[in-house]
Write an enzyme that holds these catalytic residues in place. Structure first.
Site, PDB file in Angstrom:
ATOM      1  N   ASP A 156     105.417  20.466  39.504  1.00  0.00           N
ATOM      2  CA  ASP A 156     106.566  19.867  38.832  1.00  0.00           C
ATOM      3  C   ASP A 156     107.296  18.956  39.815  1.00  0.00           C
ATOM      4  O   ASP A 156     107.063  19.028  41.030  1.00  0.00           O
ATOM      5  CB  ASP A 156     107.531  20.941  38.306  1.00  0.00           C
ATOM      6  CG  ASP A 156     108.130  21.801  39.421  1.00  0.00           C
ATOM      7  OD1 ASP A 156     107.377  22.190  40.334  1.00  0.00           O
ATOM      8  OD2 ASP A 156     109.349  22.073  39.397  1.00  0.00           O
ATOM      9  N   GLU A 222     109.093  24.945  40.394  1.00  0.00           N
ATOM     10  CA  GLU A 222     109.704  25.089  41.717  1.00  0.00           C
ATOM     11  C   GLU A 222     111.030  24.361  41.819  1.00  0.00           C
ATOM     12  O   GLU A 222     111.986  24.860  42.405  1.00  0.00           O
ATOM     13  CB  GLU A 222     108.753  24.582  42.801  1.00  0.00           C
ATOM     14  CG  GLU A 222     109.121  25.033  44.208  1.00  0.00           C
ATOM     15  CD  GLU A 222     110.056  24.091  44.958  1.00  0.00           C
ATOM     16  OE1 GLU A 222     110.500  24.459  46.053  1.00  0.00           O
ATOM     17  OE2 GLU A 222     110.349  22.988  44.453  1.00  0.00           O
TER      18      GLU A 222
HETATM   19  C1  LIG Z   1     111.350  21.886  50.279  1.00  0.00           C
HETATM   20  C2  LIG Z   1     110.811  21.749  48.861  1.00  0.00           C
HETATM   21  N1  LIG Z   1     109.907  20.662  48.778  1.00  0.00           N
HETATM   22  C3  LIG Z   1     111.943  21.519  47.890  1.00  0.00           C
HETATM   23  O1  LIG Z   1     112.260  20.396  47.586  1.00  0.00           O
HETATM   24  N2  LIG Z   1     112.559  22.602  47.395  1.00  0.00           N
HETATM   25  C4  LIG Z   1     113.698  22.537  46.528  1.00  0.00           C
HETATM   26  C5  LIG Z   1     113.699  23.842  45.782  1.00  0.00           C
HETATM   27  C6  LIG Z   1     114.944  24.261  45.121  1.00  0.00           C
HETATM   28  C7  LIG Z   1     115.465  23.764  43.998  1.00  0.00           C
HETATM   29  N3  LIG Z   1     116.559  24.533  43.753  1.00  0.00           N
HETATM   30  C8  LIG Z   1     116.649  25.410  44.705  1.00  0.00           C
HETATM   31  N4  LIG Z   1     115.654  25.262  45.532  1.00  0.00           N
HETATM   32  C9  LIG Z   1     114.967  22.325  47.335  1.00  0.00           C
HETATM   33  O2  LIG Z   1     115.008  22.655  48.522  1.00  0.00           O
HETATM   34  O3  LIG Z   1     115.931  21.813  46.731  1.00  0.00           O
HETATM   35 ZN   LIG Z   2     108.646  20.787  46.898  1.00  0.00          ZN
HETATM   36 ZN   LIG Z   3     111.511  19.400  45.835  1.00  0.00          ZN
END
Ligand SMILES: C[C@H](N)C(=O)N[C@@H](Cc1c[nH]cn1)C(=O)O
Ligand SMILES: [Zn+2]
Ligand SMILES: [Zn+2]
Length: 533
Positions: A156, A222
């Site tokens: 996603d 995610e």
């Molecule tokens: C580090 C990873 N690629 C990422 O972008 N994770 C998101 C996941 C997330 C969304 N809501 C809470 N965590 C982020 O770090 O924002």
């Molecule tokens: Zn990510």
């Molecule tokens: Zn991300």
């Protein structure tokens, strides 16, 4: 009730399992020096000899693999183009069919490559009638004499509209002359996910034996807090993932643009909504301005109370939970390849809070931060609409660090927001709640999984990696560690200037192609690392 991804005690257990060359050496490949009696051939001695043998064997194999990755590079870029073209935005209900289509596309690609694939449904999204997108579970290879590596990624993406300020169509991968491949999801996380598929394909095409069994777990939620995945990973820890020897996740970024890194820590993320409502409907500000108490006025005051200009969180009880800096940790930052100039480049400006590298790295890795993301229900289009919004929902999140606790942090936030609202003396109604929470993660890089990745990095990039922590969050990382009891490594493909979550997200062609080599080389080095490293 908002859902929290809770914490469970870690179950890190090392299982020693023989690898192919140890159990079935086909011919003598090592002659001990004359001074060594055959009876003194200890296990360590034997292991060393096997490693030396395998390192010699591996060199030409990796060269063939690398050459094949180079010759298939246009095909791999085309695969990324197909993936980017599917707007799999998990946070927008209207895009859910696209997220599901993306999962199906990934499953089809994996099946074509010879993997055994399952699409696991996750039920409904909490509080909605929406089906969650399925988790793609896949296995490539089932050789009991090989190690098994479990990899995770997400298919996603964050929302994107050309009108947000993109130079090109976000869902049309555009490869620029300088090698930038622009498109939503290019670096986060479609490029890295496809890296694993491409590694399989290049091995097959080069006729190089795939060095490990690969278990894959790719999710479609995610960017929305990995809704539904924690339960699946915990349930499959000793089933589908039972034979995993280690876990590898490629879903973060280098700290700069020059030096690759291996990552052993992530911040957690508690995401909040504050709803303020009053009038029964949006109102004309000429007719009702000065008459009605305005929800937006209350909300901006609440939001303004959370954090100061220098990023200092104003909520009581947050700073108190943060683990103190140890003398050992204090010395870690100086050697990291990171400059304020690179930061200015990735930030697109010089508006940093700190002027020096160490304070900046600490602020990103080991201190919490609070960001205000937006206001639902407020007028946000160009122009000058004279409206009083009836209900507004402010969104903010706190990136959490060791030793912060999810529930304690939530309570501090609720108490603070309630107190500020009470002091406003407003007749409006206010509600504050957590949308999703994921805990921080910090592992030990002193493990064969990291050693293999470090060797692969040196082989592919010709330099030692930095060992870094990440300011972002991958909520499921800790769950994989707990469910499998195995070491988890973060092995990023993209760089700090990729603009993940931002406009003009890109992945450099070099990082994609060398990244595919890196993932493949890592698997080869994994196959030869002694388990107890
Ligand atoms: C580090 C990873 N690629 C990422 O972008 N994770 C998101 C996941 C997330 C969304 N809501 C809470 N965590 C982020 O770090 O924002
Ligand atoms: Zn990510
Ligand atoms: Zn991300």
């Amino acid at each position: 009730m908002p859902r929290t991804l809770g914490w469970r005690p870690s179950r890190l257990i090392q299982v020693r399992r023989p690898i192919a060359a140890i159990t079935r050496p086909t011919k003598p490949f090592f002659s001990p020096p004359a001074s060594v009696s055959p009876f003194s051939l200890t296990k360590t001695y034997l292991t060393e000899s096997i490693r030396a043998h395998q390192a010699r064997k591996m060199a030409p194999q990796l060269d063939s693999y690398f050459q094949k990755v180079d010759s298939l590079s246009d095909h791999f870029i085309d695969r990324l183009r197909q993936a980017v073209a599917i707007p799999s935005i998990s946070s927008e209900a209207a895009r859910r069919p696209d997220v599901v289509r993306m999962g199906q596309w990934l499953a089809d690609e994996l099946t074509k490559l010879g993997a055994t694939v399952e699409l696991r449904p996750l039920g409904k999204q909490e509080g909605t009638d929406l089906d969650l997108p399925p988790v793609v579970l896949a296995r490539y290879g089932n050789d009991k004499n090989k190690r098994t590596i479990l990899v995770y990624g997400h298919y996603d993406v964050q929302p994107a509209e050309k009108s947000d300020g993109w130079d090109t169509e976000p869902f049309d991968l555009t490869v620029k002359e300088d090698g930038r491949m622009c498109g939503r999801g290019a670096t986060d996380d479609k490029g890295p996910v496809l890296g694993w598929l491409n590694a399989i394909e290049a091995h097959k095409a080069a006729g190089v034996d795939f060095p490990v069994n690969l278990l894959m777990c790719f999710e479609g939620m995610e960017e929305y807090g990995s809704d539904g995945l924690e339960e699946l990973v915990m349930a499959e820890g000793k089933k589908y993932f039972a034979d995993a020897d280690a876990v590898c996740i490629s879903d973060n970024y280098w700290l700069g643009t020059e030096r690759p890194c291996l990552t052993y820590g992530l911040r957690g993320c508690n995401y909040y909504s504050v709803e303020v409502s009053g009038p029964g409907a949006d109102l004309h500000s000429g007719v009702f301005g000065g008459t009605a108490q305005e929800p937006m006025t209350d909300l901006v005051r609440i939001l303004a109370s959370l954090v100061d200009t220098d990023g200092k969180i104003q909520i009581k009880g947050i700073a108190e939970q943060v683990a103190p800096v140890t003398p050992e940790e204090d010395g870690l930052y100086d050697d990291i390849a990171f400059t304020m100039e690179t930061l200015h480049e990735s930030l697109g400006s010089k508006t940093t809070i700190f002027e020096d590298k160490k304070k900046t790295l600490m602020a990103r890795w080991r201190f919490p931060s609070l960001s205000i993301h937006g206001v639902e229900g407020a007028f946000s289009n160009p122009g000058a609409k004279t409206v009083i919004p009836a209900k507004v929902i402010g969104k903010f999140s706190i990136r959490t660090v060791p030793d912060m606790e999810i529930e304690k942090t939530n309570q501090c936030v609720y108490d603070h927001v309630n107190e500020v609202f009470k002091k406003l003396g407003s007749k409006n109604t206010m509600k504050v709640y957590a949308q999703h929470c994921g805990k921080w993660w910090k592992a030990s890089p002193n493990h064969w999984n990291f050693a293999a990745a470090a060797k692969a990095t040196e082989r592919v990039w010709g330099m030692k990696p930095d060992f870094t922590r990440e300011g972002g969050s991958i909520p499921i990382t800790l769950t994989f560690e707990e469910a499998t009891g195995k070491n988890v490594l973060l092995l990023p493909m993209g760089s700090s200037t990729d603009g993940a979550h931002s406009i003009n997200e890109k992945l450099d062609k070099k990082n994609y192609i060398e990244g595919i080599k890196l993932l493949g080389a890592y698997l080869h080095y994994v196959a030869e690392e002694p388990m107890n490293a």
